[in-house]
Write a protein that holds these residues in place. Structure first.
Motif, short mmCIF file in Angstrom:
data_model
loop_
_atom_site.label_atom_id
_atom_site.label_comp_id
_atom_site.label_asym_id
_atom_site.label_seq_id
_atom_site.Cartn_x
_atom_site.Cartn_y
_atom_site.Cartn_z
N PRO A 296 -3.91 5.71 88.18
CA PRO A 296 -4.10 4.44 88.89
C PRO A 296 -3.98 4.57 90.41
CG PRO A 296 -2.69 4.13 86.98
CD PRO A 296 -2.86 5.61 87.16
N ILE A 297 -3.18 5.50 90.89
CA ILE A 297 -3.07 5.70 92.34
C ILE A 297 -4.39 6.25 92.88
CG2 ILE A 297 -1.89 7.07 94.12
CD1 ILE A 297 0.68 6.77 92.43
N THR A 298 -4.97 7.21 92.18
CA THR A 298 -6.29 7.71 92.58
C THR A 298 -7.33 6.60 92.51
OG1 THR A 298 -5.73 9.93 91.78
CG2 THR A 298 -8.07 9.41 92.02
N ASP B 49 -5.56 14.67 98.95
CA ASP B 49 -4.12 14.39 99.00
C ASP B 49 -3.72 13.78 100.34
OD1 ASP B 49 -4.75 16.85 100.17
OD2 ASP B 49 -2.92 17.83 99.50
N GLN B 50 -4.37 14.21 101.41
CA GLN B 50 -4.09 13.62 102.72
C GLN B 50 -4.50 12.15 102.75
OE1 GLN B 50 -5.83 15.77 106.03
NE2 GLN B 50 -5.49 14.08 107.46
N PHE B 51 -5.61 11.83 102.12
CA PHE B 51 -6.06 10.44 102.06
C PHE B 51 -5.01 9.57 101.35
CE2 PHE B 51 -8.26 6.75 100.44
CZ PHE B 51 -9.12 6.40 101.46
N VAL B 52 -4.55 10.02 100.20
CA VAL B 52 -3.55 9.26 99.45
C VAL B 52 -2.26 9.13 100.25
CG1 VAL B 52 -2.12 9.23 97.36
CG2 VAL B 52 -4.53 9.86 97.21
N ASN B 53 -1.85 10.23 100.87
CA ASN B 53 -0.60 10.22 101.64
C ASN B 53 -0.67 9.25 102.81
OD1 ASN B 53 0.34 12.22 99.93
ND2 ASN B 53 0.06 13.89 101.39
N THR B 54 -1.79 9.24 103.52
CA THR B 54 -1.88 8.44 104.74
C THR B 54 -2.30 6.99 104.50
OG1 THR B 54 -4.15 9.22 105.13
CG2 THR B 54 -2.37 10.47 106.17
N ALA C 70 -3.32 13.92 87.33
CA ALA C 70 -2.03 14.28 86.72
C ALA C 70 -1.08 15.00 87.67
CB ALA C 70 -2.26 15.17 85.49
N GLY C 71 -1.29 14.93 88.97
CA GLY C 71 -0.61 15.85 89.86
C GLY C 71 0.69 15.44 90.51
N LEU C 72 1.10 14.16 90.40
CA LEU C 72 2.19 13.68 91.24
C LEU C 72 3.58 13.75 90.58
CD1 LEU C 72 0.46 10.62 92.90
CD2 LEU C 72 1.41 12.61 94.11
N VAL C 73 4.56 13.98 91.44
CA VAL C 73 5.98 13.81 91.12
C VAL C 73 6.47 12.66 91.99
CG1 VAL C 73 8.28 14.83 91.36
CG2 VAL C 73 6.40 16.20 90.43
N MET C 74 7.15 11.67 91.37
CA MET C 74 7.52 10.46 92.10
C MET C 74 8.86 9.92 91.63
SD MET C 74 3.81 8.52 92.00
CE MET C 74 4.38 7.18 93.04
N ASP D 264 8.17 7.57 100.36
CA ASP D 264 8.49 8.89 100.89
C ASP D 264 9.12 9.82 99.87
OD1 ASP D 264 10.92 7.61 100.71
OD2 ASP D 264 11.36 7.67 102.86
N GLN D 265 9.10 9.42 98.59
CA GLN D 265 9.58 10.29 97.52
C GLN D 265 8.46 10.49 96.50
OE1 GLN D 265 12.72 11.56 97.52
NE2 GLN D 265 14.17 10.08 98.28
N SER D 266 7.26 10.72 97.02
CA SER D 266 6.08 10.97 96.19
C SER D 266 5.45 12.27 96.66
CB SER D 266 5.08 9.81 96.29
OG SER D 266 5.66 8.60 95.84
N TYR D 267 5.32 13.24 95.76
CA TYR D 267 4.97 14.59 96.18
C TYR D 267 3.91 15.22 95.28
CZ TYR D 267 9.53 14.14 98.49
OH TYR D 267 10.60 13.71 99.25
N TRP D 268 3.00 15.95 95.92
CA TRP D 268 2.10 16.84 95.19
C TRP D 268 2.80 18.18 94.93
CZ3 TRP D 268 -2.16 14.29 93.65
CH2 TRP D 268 -2.54 13.16 94.38
N THR D 269 3.74 18.52 95.80
CA THR D 269 4.57 19.71 95.64
C THR D 269 5.99 19.31 95.99
OG1 THR D 269 2.74 21.14 96.33
CG2 THR D 269 4.95 22.11 96.34
#
Length: 427
Positions: free
Chosen positions: A93-95, A237-242, A298-302, A251-256
Protein backbone atom coordinates in the motif's frame (compact mmCIF):
# COMPACT_ATOMS: atom_id res chain seq x y z
CA UNK A 1 12.66 -24.78 5.99
CA UNK A 2 12.49 -23.29 2.51
CA UNK A 3 9.13 -24.93 1.82
CA UNK A 4 7.64 -23.70 5.08
CA UNK A 5 8.82 -20.16 4.50
CA UNK A 6 7.52 -20.12 0.94
CA UNK A 7 4.16 -21.48 2.05
CA UNK A 8 3.93 -19.00 4.90
CA UNK A 9 4.76 -16.06 2.67
CA UNK A 10 2.07 -16.90 0.15
CA UNK A 11 -0.64 -17.94 2.55
CA UNK A 12 -0.16 -14.94 4.82
CA UNK A 13 -0.25 -12.54 1.92
CA UNK A 14 -3.39 -14.05 0.46
CA UNK A 15 -5.11 -14.29 3.84
CA UNK A 16 -4.60 -10.64 4.60
CA UNK A 17 -7.80 -9.24 3.04
CA UNK A 18 -9.85 -11.14 5.62
CA UNK A 19 -9.42 -8.55 8.33
CA UNK A 20 -12.26 -9.91 10.41
CA UNK A 21 -13.30 -13.52 10.22
CA UNK A 22 -15.13 -15.99 12.38
CA UNK A 23 -12.71 -16.33 15.29
CA UNK A 24 -14.30 -14.90 18.44
CA UNK A 25 -12.68 -11.97 20.19
CA UNK A 26 -10.44 -12.99 23.09
CA UNK A 27 -12.21 -13.02 26.45
CA UNK A 28 -11.56 -9.84 28.39
CA UNK A 29 -11.59 -9.69 32.14
CA UNK A 30 -13.07 -6.57 33.79
CA UNK A 31 -11.00 -3.46 33.00
CA UNK A 32 -8.85 -5.40 30.50
CA UNK A 33 -9.49 -4.58 26.85
CA UNK A 34 -9.92 -7.27 24.23
CA UNK A 35 -6.76 -5.97 22.54
CA UNK A 36 -4.75 -6.34 25.76
CA UNK A 37 -6.15 -9.80 26.41
CA UNK A 38 -5.25 -10.84 22.86
CA UNK A 39 -1.67 -9.57 23.16
CA UNK A 40 -1.15 -11.24 26.52
CA UNK A 41 -2.50 -14.54 25.24
CA UNK A 42 -0.25 -14.58 22.17
CA UNK A 43 2.85 -14.17 24.32
CA UNK A 44 1.69 -16.43 27.17
CA UNK A 45 0.87 -19.26 24.77
CA UNK A 46 4.29 -18.99 23.14
CA UNK A 47 3.01 -18.03 19.70
CA UNK A 48 5.39 -15.06 19.58
CA UNK A 49 7.90 -13.49 21.98
CA UNK A 50 6.36 -10.04 21.47
CA UNK A 51 3.50 -8.13 19.89
CA UNK A 52 2.37 -4.53 19.40
CA UNK A 53 -1.16 -3.39 18.52
CA UNK A 54 -2.02 0.24 17.76
CA UNK A 55 -5.57 1.37 17.10
CA UNK A 56 -6.91 4.85 16.45
CA UNK A 57 -10.45 6.21 16.49
CA UNK A 58 -12.23 9.17 15.01
CA UNK A 59 -12.44 10.94 18.37
CA UNK A 60 -8.65 11.11 18.48
CA UNK A 61 -8.22 8.23 20.91
CA UNK A 62 -5.14 6.12 20.23
CA UNK A 63 -4.61 2.83 22.04
CA UNK A 64 -1.18 1.20 22.18
CA UNK A 65 -0.92 -2.36 23.48
CA UNK A 66 2.44 -4.09 23.71
CA UNK A 67 3.45 -7.34 25.31
CA UNK A 68 6.64 -9.35 25.51
CA UNK A 69 9.98 -8.74 23.83
CA UNK A 70 11.34 -8.38 20.31
CA UNK A 71 13.00 -11.80 20.57
CA UNK A 72 12.88 -14.77 22.89
CA UNK A 73 16.07 -13.94 24.80
CA UNK A 74 15.40 -12.71 28.34
CA UNK A 75 17.70 -9.75 27.72
CA UNK A 76 15.87 -8.64 24.56
CA UNK A 77 14.30 -5.19 24.32
CA UNK A 78 10.66 -5.01 25.38
CA UNK A 79 8.34 -4.71 22.41
CA UNK A 80 7.02 -1.16 22.08
CA UNK A 81 5.52 1.26 19.59
CA UNK A 82 9.00 2.01 18.19
CA UNK A 83 10.16 -1.61 17.81
CA UNK A 84 11.03 -2.56 14.23
CA UNK A 85 9.23 -5.30 12.33
CA UNK A 86 9.47 -6.84 8.86
CA UNK A 87 6.19 -5.72 7.29
CA UNK A 88 6.73 -7.60 4.02
CA UNK A 89 3.62 -7.10 1.85
CA UNK A 90 2.39 -4.20 3.97
CA UNK A 91 4.97 -2.38 1.83
CA UNK A 92 2.52 -2.68 -1.08
CA UNK A 93 0.00 0.00 0.00
CA UNK A 94 2.89 2.42 0.57
CA UNK A 95 4.13 1.79 -2.97
CA UNK A 96 0.56 2.21 -4.19
CA UNK A 97 0.23 5.59 -2.50
CA UNK A 98 3.59 6.66 -3.93
CA UNK A 99 2.18 5.97 -7.39
CA UNK A 100 -0.96 7.94 -6.56
CA UNK A 101 1.20 10.98 -5.78
CA UNK A 102 2.40 10.85 -9.38
CA UNK A 103 -1.16 10.29 -10.62
CA UNK A 104 -2.23 13.43 -8.78
CA UNK A 105 0.65 15.35 -10.34
CA UNK A 106 -0.27 14.17 -13.83
CA UNK A 107 2.97 12.23 -14.29
CA UNK A 108 1.09 8.92 -14.35
CA UNK A 109 -2.39 7.95 -15.48
CA UNK A 110 -4.19 4.91 -14.11
CA UNK A 111 -4.90 3.50 -17.56
CA UNK A 112 -1.55 4.46 -19.07
CA UNK A 113 0.51 1.59 -20.53
CA UNK A 114 3.58 0.91 -18.41
CA UNK A 115 5.56 0.50 -21.63
CA UNK A 116 5.63 4.32 -21.71
CA UNK A 117 8.09 4.01 -18.80
CA UNK A 118 9.50 0.50 -19.33
CA UNK A 119 9.70 -0.08 -23.11
CA UNK A 120 10.45 -3.79 -22.62
CA UNK A 121 6.76 -4.28 -21.74
CA UNK A 122 5.62 -3.06 -25.18
CA UNK A 123 4.70 -6.38 -26.79
CA UNK A 124 3.79 -8.96 -24.17
CA UNK A 125 2.87 -12.59 -24.69
CA UNK A 126 0.31 -14.63 -22.70
CA UNK A 127 0.63 -18.32 -21.85
CA UNK A 128 -1.88 -20.52 -23.65
CA UNK A 129 -1.84 -23.13 -20.85
CA UNK A 130 0.24 -22.04 -17.80
CA UNK A 131 0.13 -25.54 -16.28
CA UNK A 132 1.43 -27.25 -19.42
CA UNK A 133 4.26 -25.36 -21.08
CA UNK A 134 5.50 -21.95 -22.25
CA UNK A 135 3.53 -21.80 -25.50
CA UNK A 136 2.24 -18.24 -25.92
CA UNK A 137 -0.02 -15.97 -27.92
CA UNK A 138 0.19 -12.18 -28.24
CA UNK A 139 -1.52 -10.16 -25.50
CA UNK A 140 -4.43 -8.13 -26.80
CA UNK A 141 -4.20 -5.42 -24.15
CA UNK A 142 -1.23 -3.53 -22.66
CA UNK A 143 -0.33 -3.71 -18.98
CA UNK A 144 -1.40 -0.45 -17.32
CA UNK A 145 -0.59 1.32 -14.08
CA UNK A 146 -4.02 0.23 -12.82
CA UNK A 147 -3.09 -3.39 -13.50
CA UNK A 148 0.09 -3.13 -11.46
CA UNK A 149 -1.74 -1.51 -8.54
CA UNK A 150 -4.44 -4.19 -8.45
CA UNK A 151 -2.62 -7.47 -9.27
CA UNK A 152 -4.37 -7.73 -12.62
CA UNK A 153 -1.31 -7.38 -14.89
CA UNK A 154 -0.98 -11.12 -15.52
CA UNK A 155 2.38 -11.19 -13.74
CA UNK A 156 3.47 -14.09 -11.57
CA UNK A 157 4.96 -14.40 -8.09
CA UNK A 158 7.35 -17.16 -7.10
CA UNK A 159 5.28 -17.72 -3.93
CA UNK A 160 2.12 -18.29 -6.01
CA UNK A 161 3.09 -19.20 -9.58
CA UNK A 162 3.42 -22.87 -10.53
CA UNK A 163 4.56 -24.88 -13.51
CA UNK A 164 7.08 -23.95 -16.21
CA UNK A 165 6.75 -20.20 -15.61
CA UNK A 166 7.88 -20.60 -12.00
CA UNK A 167 11.05 -22.26 -13.26
CA UNK A 168 11.69 -19.24 -15.47
CA UNK A 169 11.08 -16.80 -12.62
CA UNK A 170 13.58 -18.71 -10.48
CA UNK A 171 16.11 -18.97 -13.32
CA UNK A 172 16.09 -15.21 -13.84
CA UNK A 173 16.17 -14.38 -10.12
CA UNK A 174 12.76 -12.71 -10.13
CA UNK A 175 12.41 -12.98 -6.37
CA UNK A 176 12.05 -9.51 -4.82
CA UNK A 177 12.10 -10.40 -1.13
CA UNK A 178 14.48 -11.12 1.70
CA UNK A 179 14.09 -14.09 4.04
CA UNK A 180 17.38 -14.78 5.80
CA UNK A 181 21.11 -14.91 5.18
CA UNK A 182 21.10 -18.59 4.26
CA UNK A 183 18.44 -18.30 1.57
CA UNK A 184 19.81 -14.99 0.33
CA UNK A 185 23.13 -16.69 -0.40
CA UNK A 186 21.27 -18.89 -2.88
CA UNK A 187 18.97 -16.24 -4.33
CA UNK A 188 21.17 -13.14 -4.58
CA UNK A 189 23.56 -14.46 -7.28
CA UNK A 190 20.60 -14.96 -9.62
CA UNK A 191 18.77 -11.75 -8.83
CA UNK A 192 19.18 -8.63 -11.04
CA UNK A 193 21.32 -5.90 -9.52
CA UNK A 194 18.94 -3.04 -10.30
CA UNK A 195 15.24 -2.33 -10.42
CA UNK A 196 15.58 -1.50 -14.10
CA UNK A 197 17.09 -4.89 -14.90
CA UNK A 198 14.51 -6.62 -12.68
CA UNK A 199 11.71 -5.04 -14.70
CA UNK A 200 13.34 -5.83 -18.04
CA UNK A 201 13.87 -9.48 -17.12
CA UNK A 202 10.27 -9.78 -16.01
CA UNK A 203 9.11 -8.29 -19.31
CA UNK A 204 11.00 -11.01 -21.19
CA UNK A 205 8.68 -13.67 -19.75
CA UNK A 206 5.07 -14.43 -20.70
CA UNK A 207 2.04 -13.49 -18.63
CA UNK A 208 -0.22 -15.97 -16.87
CA UNK A 209 -3.33 -14.16 -18.08
CA UNK A 210 -4.44 -11.30 -20.27
CA UNK A 211 -3.94 -7.93 -18.51
CA UNK A 212 -7.12 -7.02 -16.65
CA UNK A 213 -8.63 -10.51 -16.96
CA UNK A 214 -8.10 -11.87 -13.46
CA UNK A 215 -6.88 -10.93 -9.99
CA UNK A 216 -3.77 -12.94 -9.22
CA UNK A 217 -1.31 -12.00 -6.48
CA UNK A 218 1.86 -10.83 -8.14
CA UNK A 219 5.07 -8.80 -8.30
CA UNK A 220 3.05 -5.92 -9.75
CA UNK A 221 3.93 -3.53 -6.94
CA UNK A 222 7.65 -4.33 -7.39
CA UNK A 223 7.42 -3.51 -11.10
CA UNK A 224 5.49 -0.38 -10.14
CA UNK A 225 8.58 0.71 -8.20
CA UNK A 226 10.44 0.98 -11.51
CA UNK A 227 7.56 2.95 -13.06
CA UNK A 228 7.66 5.33 -10.10
CA UNK A 229 11.37 5.99 -10.37
CA UNK A 230 11.14 6.69 -14.10
CA UNK A 231 8.06 8.92 -13.81
CA UNK A 232 9.25 10.51 -10.57
CA UNK A 233 12.76 11.24 -11.78
CA UNK A 234 14.57 9.68 -8.80
CA UNK A 235 15.32 6.22 -7.37
CA UNK A 236 12.20 4.50 -6.07
CA UNK A 237 13.30 4.28 -2.44
CA UNK A 238 14.36 7.93 -2.50
CA UNK A 239 10.93 8.89 -3.82
CA UNK A 240 9.17 7.07 -0.99
CA UNK A 241 11.58 8.46 1.60
CA UNK A 242 11.23 12.07 0.48
CA UNK A 243 7.57 12.19 -0.56
CA UNK A 244 6.01 10.04 2.20
CA UNK A 245 8.32 9.16 5.08
CA UNK A 246 10.07 12.49 5.63
CA UNK A 247 7.02 14.79 5.54
CA UNK A 248 5.06 12.42 7.79
CA UNK A 249 7.90 12.12 10.30
CA UNK A 250 8.18 8.39 9.68
CA UNK A 251 11.79 8.15 10.82
CA UNK A 252 11.63 4.49 11.84
CA UNK A 253 10.94 3.10 8.37
CA UNK A 254 13.87 1.43 6.63
CA UNK A 255 14.82 -0.41 3.47
CA UNK A 256 17.98 -1.43 5.35
CA UNK A 257 18.04 -1.52 9.16
CA UNK A 258 20.82 0.69 10.61
CA UNK A 259 23.29 -1.07 12.89
CA UNK A 260 22.37 1.16 15.83
CA UNK A 261 18.71 0.04 15.60
CA UNK A 262 19.33 -3.69 15.90
CA UNK A 263 18.61 -3.75 19.63
CA UNK A 264 14.93 -2.92 19.06
CA UNK A 265 14.56 -4.94 15.84
CA UNK A 266 12.42 -8.07 16.15
CA UNK A 267 13.73 -11.49 15.28
CA UNK A 268 11.58 -13.42 12.84
CA UNK A 269 10.38 -16.94 13.68
CA UNK A 270 8.75 -19.97 12.11
CA UNK A 271 7.20 -23.05 13.68
CA UNK A 272 8.83 -26.38 12.84
CA UNK A 273 6.23 -28.75 14.16
CA UNK A 274 5.60 -27.64 17.74
CA UNK A 275 8.91 -25.80 18.06
CA UNK A 276 9.27 -22.07 17.41
CA UNK A 277 12.67 -21.48 15.83
CA UNK A 278 14.41 -18.31 14.59
CA UNK A 279 14.06 -17.89 10.83
CA UNK A 280 15.99 -14.58 10.77
CA UNK A 281 17.58 -13.51 14.07
CA UNK A 282 17.80 -9.74 14.35
CA UNK A 283 21.49 -9.65 15.22
CA UNK A 284 22.46 -11.29 11.92
CA UNK A 285 19.39 -10.38 9.88
CA UNK A 286 19.48 -10.12 6.12
CA UNK A 287 17.78 -6.74 6.61
CA UNK A 288 21.06 -5.34 7.92
CA UNK A 289 22.44 -5.74 4.39
CA UNK A 290 21.38 -3.45 1.56
CA UNK A 291 19.33 -5.37 -1.04
CA UNK A 292 20.14 -5.35 -4.75
CA UNK A 293 17.29 -2.88 -5.20
CA UNK A 294 14.33 -1.68 -3.11
CA UNK A 295 11.43 -4.14 -3.13
CA UNK A 296 8.18 -2.24 -3.52
CA UNK A 297 6.17 -5.35 -2.73
CA UNK A 298 7.90 -6.58 0.40
CA UNK A 299 10.99 -4.58 1.32
CA UNK A 300 10.27 -2.43 4.37
CA UNK A 301 11.04 -2.70 8.07
CA UNK A 302 8.88 -0.32 10.13
CA UNK A 303 7.66 0.56 13.58
CA UNK A 304 4.01 0.40 14.58
CA UNK A 305 4.18 4.15 15.26
CA UNK A 306 5.28 4.85 11.69
CA UNK A 307 2.74 2.59 10.06
CA UNK A 308 0.03 4.17 12.18
CA UNK A 309 1.10 7.60 10.93
CA UNK A 310 0.75 6.38 7.35
CA UNK A 311 -2.74 5.06 8.13
CA UNK A 312 -3.66 8.23 9.99
CA UNK A 313 -2.72 10.29 6.95
CA UNK A 314 -5.02 8.18 4.78
CA UNK A 315 -7.89 8.42 7.25
CA UNK A 316 -7.38 12.21 7.39
CA UNK A 317 -7.79 12.50 3.63
CA UNK A 318 -4.09 12.78 2.77
CA UNK A 319 -2.83 15.15 5.50
CA UNK A 320 -1.25 14.75 8.92
CA UNK A 321 0.18 17.35 11.28
CA UNK A 322 0.31 19.98 8.55
CA UNK A 323 1.98 17.74 5.96
CA UNK A 324 -0.19 17.07 2.93
CA UNK A 325 0.73 14.00 0.91
CA UNK A 326 -2.35 13.79 -1.30
CA UNK A 327 -5.59 15.64 -1.92
CA UNK A 328 -8.67 14.09 -0.27
CA UNK A 329 -10.11 13.12 -3.64
CA UNK A 330 -6.90 11.28 -4.57
CA UNK A 331 -6.93 9.36 -1.28
CA UNK A 332 -10.57 8.42 -1.89
CA UNK A 333 -9.63 7.18 -5.35
CA UNK A 334 -6.65 5.20 -4.00
CA UNK A 335 -8.84 3.44 -1.43
CA UNK A 336 -11.66 2.73 -3.89
CA UNK A 337 -12.15 -0.37 -5.99
CA UNK A 338 -9.77 0.14 -8.91
CA UNK A 339 -10.20 -3.29 -10.47
CA UNK A 340 -10.83 -3.20 -14.22
CA UNK A 341 -14.40 -3.91 -15.25
CA UNK A 342 -15.01 -7.61 -15.77
CA UNK A 343 -11.99 -8.83 -13.78
CA UNK A 344 -12.30 -12.36 -12.42
CA UNK A 345 -11.97 -11.84 -8.64
CA UNK A 346 -12.60 -15.44 -7.56
CA UNK A 347 -9.11 -15.84 -6.09
CA UNK A 348 -9.39 -12.59 -4.17
CA UNK A 349 -12.83 -13.36 -2.79
CA UNK A 350 -11.91 -16.94 -1.91
CA UNK A 351 -9.73 -15.46 0.85
CA UNK A 352 -12.75 -13.70 2.39
CA UNK A 353 -15.40 -16.33 1.76
CA UNK A 354 -16.27 -16.73 5.46
CA UNK A 355 -16.73 -13.02 6.16
CA UNK A 356 -19.76 -12.34 4.01
CA UNK A 357 -17.82 -9.44 2.50
CA UNK A 358 -17.07 -8.94 -1.18
CA UNK A 359 -13.56 -7.69 -1.85
CA UNK A 360 -12.27 -5.25 -4.40
CA UNK A 361 -8.76 -3.87 -4.73
CA UNK A 362 -7.33 -0.37 -4.62
CA UNK A 363 -3.85 1.13 -4.73
CA UNK A 364 -1.91 -1.82 -3.34
CA UNK A 365 -4.51 -2.98 -0.81
CA UNK A 366 -7.84 -4.74 -0.61
CA UNK A 367 -11.12 -2.83 -0.32
CA UNK A 368 -14.31 -3.94 1.42
CA UNK A 369 -17.22 -3.56 -1.01
CA UNK A 370 -19.83 -3.84 1.74
CA UNK A 371 -20.05 -3.52 5.52
CA UNK A 372 -19.24 -6.40 7.83
CA UNK A 373 -21.66 -6.39 10.77
CA UNK A 374 -19.73 -5.67 13.94
CA UNK A 375 -16.52 -5.19 11.99
CA UNK A 376 -14.95 -3.09 9.24
CA UNK A 377 -17.18 -0.88 7.14
CA UNK A 378 -17.54 -0.56 3.40
CA UNK A 379 -14.42 1.04 1.93
CA UNK A 380 -12.02 -0.44 4.49
CA UNK A 381 -8.58 -0.49 2.86
CA UNK A 382 -5.56 -2.48 3.97
CA UNK A 383 -3.24 -5.42 3.59
CA UNK A 384 -1.06 -7.78 5.61
CA UNK A 385 2.43 -9.22 5.55
CA UNK A 386 4.01 -12.66 5.41
CA UNK A 387 5.36 -12.46 8.96
CA UNK A 388 1.96 -11.92 10.56
CA UNK A 389 1.52 -8.14 10.38
CA UNK A 390 -1.78 -6.50 9.44
CA UNK A 391 -3.01 -2.93 8.95
CA UNK A 392 -6.13 -1.19 7.69
CA UNK A 393 -8.15 2.01 7.68
CA UNK A 394 -11.93 2.00 8.00
CA UNK A 395 -13.37 5.29 6.70
CA UNK A 396 -16.94 4.44 7.80
CA UNK A 397 -16.10 4.02 11.49
CA UNK A 398 -13.03 6.29 11.36
CA UNK A 399 -10.90 3.43 12.69
CA UNK A 400 -7.34 2.50 11.89
CA UNK A 401 -5.48 -0.53 13.16
CA UNK A 402 -2.02 -2.06 12.93
CA UNK A 403 -0.68 -5.21 14.57
CA UNK A 404 2.95 -6.25 14.53
CA UNK A 405 4.48 -9.67 15.10
CA UNK A 406 7.23 -11.45 13.18
CA UNK A 407 6.23 -15.07 12.64
CA UNK A 408 6.10 -16.77 9.24
CA UNK A 409 2.94 -18.66 8.47
CA UNK A 410 -0.78 -18.20 8.80
CA UNK A 411 -1.71 -17.16 12.32
CA UNK A 412 -5.19 -16.20 13.55
CA UNK A 413 -3.86 -12.76 14.51
CA UNK A 414 -5.01 -11.08 11.32
CA UNK A 415 -8.55 -12.16 12.06
CA UNK A 416 -8.48 -11.85 15.83
CA UNK A 417 -7.01 -8.37 16.07
CA UNK A 418 -9.82 -6.88 14.02
CA UNK A 419 -12.38 -8.65 16.21
CA UNK A 420 -10.67 -7.34 19.33
CA UNK A 421 -10.46 -3.73 18.15
CA UNK A 422 -14.11 -3.57 17.11
CA UNK A 423 -15.15 -5.33 20.32
CA UNK A 424 -13.36 -2.65 22.32
CA UNK A 425 -14.98 0.09 20.26
CA UNK A 426 -18.42 -1.39 20.84
CA UNK A 427 -17.85 -1.15 24.59
Amino acid sequence: MRGLIGFGFGLAALASPALAQTAPPPPATPNVSAETALAKRYVAEGKVPGIVIVSGRGDGTVTVVSEGRVSEEASAHKADIDSLWRVYSMTKPITGIAAMILVEEGKLKLDQPISDFIPAFKDMKVLVDPAKDLTTRPATRPITVRNLLTHTAGLGYNIITKGPLLDEYNRLGINPAQVNVQLEAQMAPLRPDSLEEFANRTASLPLIAEPGAKWSYSIGLDILGRVIEVAGGMPFDQFVNTRIFKPLGMDQSYWTVPADKVGNFASNYVFMGAARVPADPAAGSIYLKKPEFPYGGAGLVMSARDYDRFLHMLLNGGELDGARILKPETVALAMSNLLPAGTDTSLLNETARDTGVQMGFGAGGSVYLNDMPGGPGKGTFGWGGAAGTIAWVDPVHKVRGVAMINLFGDTPLKREVSKAIYADISK
